[in-house]
Design an enzyme around this catalytic site. Structure first.
Site, PDB file in Angstrom:
ATOM      1  N   LYS A  95       0.841  -1.195   0.000  1.00 32.46           N
ATOM      2  CA  LYS A  95       0.000   0.000   0.000  1.00 32.46           C
ATOM      3  C   LYS A  95       0.879   1.249   0.000  1.00 32.46           C
ATOM      4  O   LYS A  95       1.520   1.580   0.994  1.00 32.46           O
ATOM      5  CB  LYS A  95      -0.906   0.042   1.249  1.00 32.46           C
ATOM      6  CG  LYS A  95      -1.991   1.111   1.083  1.00 32.46           C
ATOM      7  CD  LYS A  95      -2.498   1.677   2.382  1.00 32.46           C
ATOM      8  CE  LYS A  95      -1.772   2.890   2.854  1.00 32.46           C
ATOM      9  NZ  LYS A  95      -1.845   4.078   2.006  1.00 32.46           N
ATOM     10  N   GLU A  99       8.471   1.334  11.732  1.00 32.74           N
ATOM     11  CA  GLU A  99       9.625   2.230  11.556  1.00 32.74           C
ATOM     12  C   GLU A  99       9.052   3.639  11.499  1.00 32.74           C
ATOM     13  O   GLU A  99       8.376   3.997  10.533  1.00 32.74           O
ATOM     14  CB  GLU A  99      10.381   1.904  10.264  1.00 32.74           C
ATOM     15  CG  GLU A  99      11.068   0.555  10.243  1.00 32.74           C
ATOM     16  CD  GLU A  99      12.237   0.440  11.210  1.00 32.74           C
ATOM     17  OE1 GLU A  99      12.612   1.450  11.854  1.00 32.74           O
ATOM     18  OE2 GLU A  99      12.772  -0.669  11.346  1.00 32.74           O
ATOM     19  N   CYS A 120      13.780  10.077   7.341  1.00 32.86           N
ATOM     20  CA  CYS A 120      13.569   9.762   8.765  1.00 32.86           C
ATOM     21  C   CYS A 120      14.863   9.919   9.543  1.00 32.86           C
ATOM     22  O   CYS A 120      14.848  10.372  10.687  1.00 32.86           O
ATOM     23  CB  CYS A 120      12.998   8.355   8.919  1.00 32.86           C
ATOM     24  SG  CYS A 120      14.016   7.086   8.146  1.00 32.86           S
ATOM     25  N   GLU A 161       9.999  16.977  14.947  1.00 29.75           N
ATOM     26  CA  GLU A 161      10.616  16.454  13.719  1.00 29.75           C
ATOM     27  C   GLU A 161      10.195  17.380  12.573  1.00 29.75           C
ATOM     28  O   GLU A 161       9.031  17.378  12.171  1.00 29.75           O
ATOM     29  CB  GLU A 161      10.124  15.026  13.432  1.00 29.75           C
ATOM     30  CG  GLU A 161      10.731  14.477  12.170  1.00 29.75           C
ATOM     31  CD  GLU A 161      10.154  13.128  11.734  1.00 29.75           C
ATOM     32  OE1 GLU A 161       8.939  12.897  11.861  1.00 29.75           O
ATOM     33  OE2 GLU A 161      10.940  12.314  11.235  1.00 29.75           O
TER      34      GLU A 161
HETATM   35  P1  NAD Z   1       2.053   8.867   7.630  1.00 24.50           P
HETATM   36  O1  NAD Z   1       2.175   8.141   8.939  1.00 24.50           O
HETATM   37  O2  NAD Z   1       1.130   9.995   7.520  1.00 24.50           O
HETATM   38  O3  NAD Z   1       1.649   7.842   6.464  1.00 24.50           O
HETATM   39  C1  NAD Z   1       2.393   6.661   6.216  1.00 24.50           C
HETATM   40  C2  NAD Z   1       1.502   5.659   5.500  1.00 24.50           C
HETATM   41  O4  NAD Z   1       0.441   5.257   6.368  1.00 24.50           O
HETATM   42  C3  NAD Z   1       0.829   6.187   4.238  1.00 24.50           C
HETATM   43  O5  NAD Z   1       0.846   5.163   3.264  1.00 24.50           O
HETATM   44  C4  NAD Z   1      -0.588   6.477   4.704  1.00 24.50           C
HETATM   45  O6  NAD Z   1      -1.543   6.434   3.671  1.00 24.50           O
HETATM   46  C5  NAD Z   1      -0.808   5.348   5.694  1.00 24.50           C
HETATM   47  N1  NAD Z   1      -1.860   5.575   6.693  1.00 24.50           N
HETATM   48  C6  NAD Z   1      -2.329   6.758   7.154  1.00 24.50           C
HETATM   49  N2  NAD Z   1      -3.282   6.542   8.109  1.00 24.50           N
HETATM   50  C7  NAD Z   1      -3.397   5.191   8.243  1.00 24.50           C
HETATM   51  C8  NAD Z   1      -4.182   4.346   9.075  1.00 24.50           C
HETATM   52  N3  NAD Z   1      -5.029   4.826   9.977  1.00 24.50           N
HETATM   53  N4  NAD Z   1      -4.035   3.003   8.956  1.00 24.50           N
HETATM   54  C9  NAD Z   1      -3.153   2.478   8.073  1.00 24.50           C
HETATM   55  N5  NAD Z   1      -2.386   3.230   7.256  1.00 24.50           N
HETATM   56  C10 NAD Z   1      -2.489   4.577   7.342  1.00 24.50           C
HETATM   57  O7  NAD Z   1       3.553   9.288   7.278  1.00 24.50           O
HETATM   58  P2  NAD Z   1       4.071  10.137   6.037  1.00 24.50           P
HETATM   59  O8  NAD Z   1       3.675  11.555   6.211  1.00 24.50           O
HETATM   60  O9  NAD Z   1       3.697   9.432   4.781  1.00 24.50           O
HETATM   61  O10 NAD Z   1       5.656   9.982   6.224  1.00 24.50           O
HETATM   62  C11 NAD Z   1       6.419  10.803   7.050  1.00 24.50           C
HETATM   63  C12 NAD Z   1       6.759  10.128   8.356  1.00 24.50           C
HETATM   64  O11 NAD Z   1       7.348   8.848   8.113  1.00 24.50           O
HETATM   65  C13 NAD Z   1       7.797  10.894   9.160  1.00 24.50           C
HETATM   66  O12 NAD Z   1       7.439  10.909  10.520  1.00 24.50           O
HETATM   67  C14 NAD Z   1       9.071  10.081   8.969  1.00 24.50           C
HETATM   68  O13 NAD Z   1      10.035  10.237   9.970  1.00 24.50           O
HETATM   69  C15 NAD Z   1       8.525   8.702   8.925  1.00 24.50           C
HETATM   70  N6  NAD Z   1       9.480   7.796   8.284  1.00 24.50           N
HETATM   71  C16 NAD Z   1      10.113   6.858   9.041  1.00 24.50           C
HETATM   72  C17 NAD Z   1      11.076   6.025   8.463  1.00 24.50           C
HETATM   73  C18 NAD Z   1      11.804   4.973   9.261  1.00 24.50           C
HETATM   74  O14 NAD Z   1      12.399   4.070   8.656  1.00 24.50           O
HETATM   75  N7  NAD Z   1      11.821   5.025  10.589  1.00 24.50           N
HETATM   76  C19 NAD Z   1      11.365   6.160   7.104  1.00 24.50           C
HETATM   77  C20 NAD Z   1      10.702   7.146   6.368  1.00 24.50           C
HETATM   78  C21 NAD Z   1       9.757   7.954   6.964  1.00 24.50           C
END
Ligand code: NAD
Length: 475
Positions: free
Chosen positions: A173, A246, A280, A377
């Site tokens: 997804k 993550e 991240c 962040e």
């Molecule tokens: P997000 O949490 O808003 O979304 C991530 C994913 O989750 C998307 O595909 C989104 O559609 C989905 N999603 C949203 N609500 C959901 C729900 N209720 N149930 C299931 N899926 C759902 O994050 P983002 O804005 O896409 O990404 C940025 C964040 O990701 C930052 O905090 C960043 O630090 C983190 N990140 C972490 C890593 C790591 O390896 N630790 C790597 C990259 C990004």
């Protein structure tokens, strides 16, 4: 089957699949124009994909390890062969400048191949005439991989490869902001794997919830924000699905008194500003020893001012990748302005001469520890640089965060490096480098930066049930 890179479908049951009458469009962040239509999956699509995945799971689990590895290797080859078209989709959907879009595909290929070199986990615990005890790692079944928009392919490869190699099937997804490249990689995968082994669904915010709530899903491997990670744990708890998270970070670098200012500023600056800071494990806070503060700050300012912003072949910084994140960055910049913080490079105003969501690389000079830009962040091209004088105190300041993803120390003094590194509360600690990652090495977040492990042997085990087998002679 040849791939049409201009039209976008779900991949279900080894075939492209439409969602008749239902579609959505994301925005190109470098132009603010709408991107092409993609499927808007329904609950029926989810149910169909999960049912097909459940049928494919035992068949794929029965395929020998080496053949599964070979198929993942062929996926790497397919990405490499289509790198040009895939990189264009990354530029269009996320606004990575060309050099970084190509870099993402190249790294994805390397990561897929890197996972292929890992050995199957398993241990012989006891081997005597009386008893042989072994531990085996068996696949969980249907894995859902949910990824964010910042590295839509690379981060997914860190899930797809270990999930498939260990014998699971995978439903992918993508973020609603960046579905385009995912859907094409899934089509490439459909040409390689048996039907139902790799499927991909594009949709809106409902899709993630439908997948995480589905009783036919055995594991959710999630990369994204801590806030959504908590919702996913709640959703998965209903059927006790396995979960790997993550999440976000607020990585700090501690710069000691003996560094070369120009060298350290360019190495940290690269990791702070690549992908416009939307990584991240980007360096998000820098603490510089007071004796070299002025020269290191000046070097950061020089570095930031030299970065080319735009989408040209030699551009380093593209736009903020979507409107939601752009609004968040603008609110941080407004807070910086209203709090009277010192802007050493860049600006508190967006670059309005460009159509997309562009922000100049910005350096904040010695803000207080409780400023939003230090505590939160930022996930954008704004770097706060602070002074330190006492080693114990700076370690305390660095650790004073709910996050624990990465941290680094920069010095020529190896005993000081070891002393500081040993006390950093983070899953990934680097000395004289930052944000290094490879498939052989476990990657995990401490505190609210994650749950479980990706990469390395521990990362393979995360996609498995542990099975202990006790074998005794019959008489
Ligand atoms: P997000 O949490 O808003 O979304 C991530 C994913 O989750 C998307 O595909 C989104 O559609 C989905 N999603 C949203 N609500 C959901 C729900 N209720 N149930 C299931 N899926 C759902 O994050 P983002 O804005 O896409 O990404 C940025 C964040 O990701 C930052 O905090 C960043 O630090 C983190 N990140 C972490 C890593 C790591 O390896 N630790 C790597 C990259 C990004």
């Amino acid at each position: 089957m040849p791939i049409n890179f201009g039209k976008f479908f779900n991949s279900i049951d080894g075939k492209t699949s439409d969602t008749p009458g239902k579609s959505r469009r994301a925005t190109n962040p470098s132009t603010s124009e709408l991107n092409p239509e993609v499927p808007l999956s329904t609950l029926d699509d989810v149910n169909r994909a999960v049912e097909i995945a459940q049928k494919a799971a035992p068949l794929w689990a029965a395929v020998p390890w080496d053949e599964r590895v070979d198929a993942v290797g062929r996926l790497a080859d397919a990405l490499e062969a289509n790198a040009e078209d895939l990189a264009k989709l990354i530029m269009m959907q996320q606004g990575k400048p060309p050099m970084w879009a190509h870099h993402e595909i190249t790294t994805s290929v390397q990561w897929l191949r890197g996972f292929c070199n890992l050995s199957p986990p398993g241990t012989v615990i006891e081997d005597t005439e009386a008893c042989k005890i072994t531990t085996r790692y068996t696949p969980l079944g249907v894995v859902v991989g949910i990824v964010p928009w910042n590295f839509s392919i690379q981060l997914a490869c860190a899930k797809i490869a270990p999930a498939l190699i260990t014998g699971n099937v995978f439903i992918w997804k993508p973020s609603p902001y960046t579905p385009y490249c995912t859907l094409k990689v899934a089509e490439l995968a459909s040409n390689i794997f048996p039907a139902g082994v790799v499927q991909a669904l594009s949709g809106d915010d409902n899709l993630g919830q439908w997948l995480t709530q589905h009783p036919g899903v055995n594991m959710v491997s999630f990369t994204g924000s801590a806030a959504v990670g908590k919702q996913i744990v709640a959703s998965c708890s209903k059927t006790l699905k396995r979960v790997t998270l993550e999440l976000g970070g607020n990585d700090a670098s501690i710069v000691c008194s003996d560094v070369d200012p120009l060298e350290v500023a360019s190495k940290i600056g690269l990791v702070a500003f690549a992908n416009a800071g939307q990584i991240c494990i980007a360096v998000k806070r820098v603490y510089v020893h007071e004796s070299v503060y002025d020269s290191v700050l000046a070097a950061f300012v020089g570095y930031a001012k030299a970065l080319k912003v735009g989408m040209d072949a030699d551009s380093f910084i593209g736009p903020i990748s979507n409107e939601r994140q752009y609004e968040r960055i603008k609110s941080l910049l407004t807070d910086i302005e209203q709090s009277g913080l010192v802007v050493a490079a860049g600006s508190t105003r967006p670059l309005l001469d460009k159509a997309g969501y562009f922000i100049a690389p910005t350096i904040i000079d010695n803000p207080p520890d409780d400023a939003r830009i230090v505590v939160e962040e930022q996930f954008g091209p704004i770097l706060p640089v602070m002074k330190w004088s006492d080693e114990d105190d700076v370690i305390k300041r660095v650790n004073l965060t709910e996050f624990g993803l990465g941290a680094s120390v920069w010095t020529r003094d190896t005993s000081q490096a070891d002393r500081i590194a040993a006390r950093l509360e983070a899953g990934n600690v680097w000395v004289n480098c930052h944000a290094e990652m490879q498939p052989s090495t476990p990657f995990s977040g401490h505190k609210q930066s994650g749950l479980g492990v990706e990469m390395g042997e521990d990362g393979l085990k995360a996609y498995c049930n542990v099975q202990s087998v006790w074998k005794k002679p019959a008489n």
